[in-house]
Design a protein around this motif. Structure first.
Motif, PDB file in Angstrom:
ATOM      1  N   ASN A 149      40.299  36.778  42.741  1.00 25.46           N
ATOM      2  CA  ASN A 149      41.425  36.353  41.719  1.00 25.46           C
ATOM      3  C   ASN A 149      41.493  37.345  40.567  1.00 25.46           C
ATOM      4  O   ASN A 149      42.238  37.061  39.622  1.00 25.46           O
ATOM      5  CB  ASN A 149      41.047  34.929  41.029  1.00 25.46           C
ATOM      6  CG  ASN A 149      41.165  33.946  42.251  1.00 25.46           C
ATOM      7  OD1 ASN A 149      41.823  33.887  43.184  1.00 25.46           O
ATOM      8  ND2 ASN A 149      40.107  32.990  42.145  1.00 25.46           N
ATOM      9  N   LYS A 174      45.058  35.538  39.064  1.00 25.02           N
ATOM     10  CA  LYS A 174      45.602  34.167  39.128  1.00 25.02           C
ATOM     11  C   LYS A 174      44.952  33.395  37.807  1.00 25.02           C
ATOM     12  O   LYS A 174      44.063  33.545  37.428  1.00 25.02           O
ATOM     13  CB  LYS A 174      44.580  33.505  40.406  1.00 25.02           C
ATOM     14  CG  LYS A 174      45.115  33.772  41.717  1.00 25.02           C
ATOM     15  CD  LYS A 174      46.440  33.343  42.172  1.00 25.02           C
ATOM     16  CE  LYS A 174      46.486  33.042  43.602  1.00 25.02           C
ATOM     17  NZ  LYS A 174      47.499  32.316  43.891  1.00 25.02           N
ATOM     18  N   SER A 177      43.719  31.063  35.591  1.00 27.55           N
ATOM     19  CA  SER A 177      42.539  29.905  35.653  1.00 27.55           C
ATOM     20  C   SER A 177      41.713  29.894  34.236  1.00 27.55           C
ATOM     21  O   SER A 177      40.936  29.236  34.456  1.00 27.55           O
ATOM     22  CB  SER A 177      41.787  30.575  36.835  1.00 27.55           C
ATOM     23  OG  SER A 177      41.055  31.783  36.509  1.00 27.55           O
TER      24      SER A 177
END
Length: 146
Positions: free
Chosen positions: A59, A74, A76
């Motif tokens: 990620n 990503k 998060s």
């Protein structure tokens, strides 16, 4: 002519010089929050041929661009983060090259099947530009000062 500033005004330091943020001299890295990591990674590595710097996790991918780092990530950081809505660009990035390289980049993008938003164009403000979108819809500009 007599100075009209009060002692309080002349002894007050400029807010900007007192700020700890005045130590910032450059952007160290830029993060693009992605929806489709595989498509974005393929685009930045295979189409734009950016050199992979490191992969911290599936990620978080980093590319080295001169003295800067471009990261694909990503979202998060917090549990409350919502995914980036489809159809919305997260940012615009501008990549500076020479004037001849603007045209060479356009040719390579077309060869790779990437649609251009605008072909290489000389702008009235002294730049030669081309615009495109990455797979997540972010606006990318390749430009040169002319």
């Amino acid at each position: 002519m007599k100075d009209t500033m009060t002692d309080e005004q002349t002894s007050k330091p400029d807010q900007r010089t007192r700020s700890p943020f005045s130590a910032i001299r450059a952007i160290d890295y830029t993060v693009i929050f992605v929806r489709d990591m595989a498509a974005m990674r393929s685009f930045y590595e295979d189409v734009l041929a950016f050199p992979l710097l490191r992969e911290l996790s599936p990620n978080w991918i980093e590319y080295g661009l001169g003295n800067n780092t471009l990261a694909l990530a990503k979202p998060s950081r917090t549990a409350s983060e919502t995914p980036i809505p489809s159809g919305s660009a997260s940012l615009q990035l501008a990549f500076k090259v020479s004037a001849a390289e603007v045209d060479a980049c356009a040719d390579e993008l077309v060869r790779q099947g990437v649609g251009l938003l605008s072909p290489p164009t000389n702008q009235s403000f002294g730049h030669r530009t081309l615009f495109l979108r990455d797979p997540d819809g972010n606006l990318l500009e390749v430009y040169a000062e002319i």
